[in-house]
Design an enzyme around this catalytic site. Structure first.
Site, PDB file in Angstrom:
ATOM      1  N   LYS A 151     -28.081 -14.377   5.590  1.00  0.00           N
ATOM      2  CA  LYS A 151     -28.035 -15.643   6.344  1.00  0.00           C
ATOM      3  C   LYS A 151     -28.562 -16.794   5.505  1.00  0.00           C
ATOM      4  CE  LYS A 151     -29.357 -12.825  10.297  1.00  0.00           C
ATOM      5  NZ  LYS A 151     -30.353 -11.919   9.698  1.00  0.00           N
TER       6      LYS A 151
ATOM      7  N   ASP B 281     -28.838  -5.655   8.045  1.00  0.00           N
ATOM      8  CA  ASP B 281     -28.928  -7.092   8.293  1.00  0.00           C
ATOM      9  C   ASP B 281     -30.167  -7.657   7.603  1.00  0.00           C
ATOM     10  OD1 ASP B 281     -28.013  -9.397  10.403  1.00  0.00           O
ATOM     11  OD2 ASP B 281     -30.184  -9.399  10.116  1.00  0.00           O
TER      12      ASP B 281
ATOM     13  N   HIS C  23     -28.251 -19.433   9.566  1.00  0.00           N
ATOM     14  CA  HIS C  23     -29.344 -18.772  10.304  1.00  0.00           C
ATOM     15  C   HIS C  23     -29.734 -19.524  11.576  1.00  0.00           C
ATOM     16  CE1 HIS C  23     -32.857 -15.817   9.452  1.00  0.00           C
ATOM     17  NE2 HIS C  23     -32.665 -15.937  10.741  1.00  0.00           N
TER      18      HIS C  23
ATOM     19  N   TYR D 110     -35.977 -13.888   5.077  1.00  0.00           N
ATOM     20  CA  TYR D 110     -36.837 -12.704   5.162  1.00  0.00           C
ATOM     21  C   TYR D 110     -37.510 -12.380   3.819  1.00  0.00           C
ATOM     22  CZ  TYR D 110     -33.986 -11.704   9.378  1.00  0.00           C
ATOM     23  OH  TYR D 110     -33.310 -11.768  10.564  1.00  0.00           O
TER      24      TYR D 110
END
Ligand code: A2P
Length: 284
Positions: free
Chosen positions: A83, A53, A116, A58
């Protein structure tokens, strides 16, 4: 090297009616830097994880992509989620950001793409418009399934009523201190798979006296107890660890079961405690 022996859960929202299966246990990569991600994901794939994931937010998709390539694993044996980041909700931005995600991950097709955060009160953003773009992305064939993250019941109801398309997944903060029972019953009614982020409460659950008591009684670690609770609760779960030995232990959760008394005691730890942000507080 072998895949983990955890069950797979069917996501029924794949394109062309194909059944999409998500391995119930995956590796979370929140707060793993791009430099670190290659080593961390390489370790996870060697240990046997097949579900990774990541997220545009990120900043580690390229590192994840390098690890996938280095692993030499067949694409169809992996399940990769990313996401849509908050600044990318508008259609053109979403499509462009997906191009960047695919390039960074070096993939032709993504298994699961999530919105997200709902950004329900952000000026200029419309929850339903964002979901319509996600549906367009699904129909383009570049992702096998679409879903959302951090959506509350009213957000889910709005997008489903407007489009008739049910998200395959809602990934939310969920652990024994925040069991999200109301949201989970909405998921059940709609047919949405529940996925737990920060399933260990960012590690804080591991010092909970009840979790430790159950772990000692069974002879496993607190992390294994909490991950087993997620699995037995039919949740998809993505514990994060940068340490290979912890990844190995976190995946070693099929050789024991929690009995009804343990499950009830863990359910009873619910205090509505969040370790991350409340969805209403995230704005673009
Ligand atoms: P680390 O990455 O240093 O291993 P969550 O998935 O709920 O967000 O929790 C992640 C946090 O829990 C990270 O800080 C991670 O640290 C820690 N963690 C993950 N697995 C274990 C474990 N088996 N034992 C102790 N801490 C763990």
């Amino acid at each position: 090297m072998c895949a983990l022996s955890v069950p797979a859960i069917a996501l029924t929202r794949g394109t062309n009616g194909e059944e999409v299966l998500v391995p119930q246990l995956g590796l979370g990569t929140y707060k793993v830097s791009d430099d670190e991600a290659e080593r961390v994901v390489c370790d996870a794939l060697e240990v046997g994880y097949r579900h990774i994931d990541t997220a545009q937010m990120y900043g580690n998709e390229a590192g994840v992509g390098r690890a996938i390539k280095a692993s030499g694993l067949a694409r169809q044996d992996l399940f990769i989620t990313s996401k849509l980041n908050n600044p990318n909700h508008r259609r053109e931005d979403a499509l462009r950001s997906l191009d960047a995600t695919m390039e960074a991950l070096d993939l032709e097709v993504l298994d699961l793409f999530l919105v997200h955060w709902p950004l329900a009160d952000s000026p200029g953003i419309d929850l339903v418009d964002t979901w319509r773009t996600m549906i367009e992305i699904l129909h383009s064939g570049r992702v096998r399934a679409i879903g959302v993250s951090n959506y509350q019941p009213e957000h889910l109801n709005r997008i489903v009523e407007a489009t008739g398309v049910v998200p395959a997944v809602n990934q939310v903060e969920l652990h024994p201190w925040l069991t999200q029972s109301e949201l989970r019953s909405v998921h059940e009614q709609l047919g949405v798979v529940t996925e737990s982020w920060s399933p260990l409460g960012r590690g804080r659950l591991l010092t909970d006296p009840k979790v430790i008591e159950i772990a000692d009684a069974i002879g496993v670690s607190p992390a294994q107890v909490v991950i087993r609770w997620h699995l037995q609760s039919s949740l998809v779960v993505i514990p994060k660890s940068t340490h290979r030995e912890r990844m190995t232990a976190n995946a070693d959760v099929v050789g024991f079961t929690l009995d009804d008394a343990h499950m009830t005691a863990l359910d009873a730890l619910d205090q509505g405690v969040r370790t991350g942000s409340h969805p209403d507080r995230i704005q673009v």
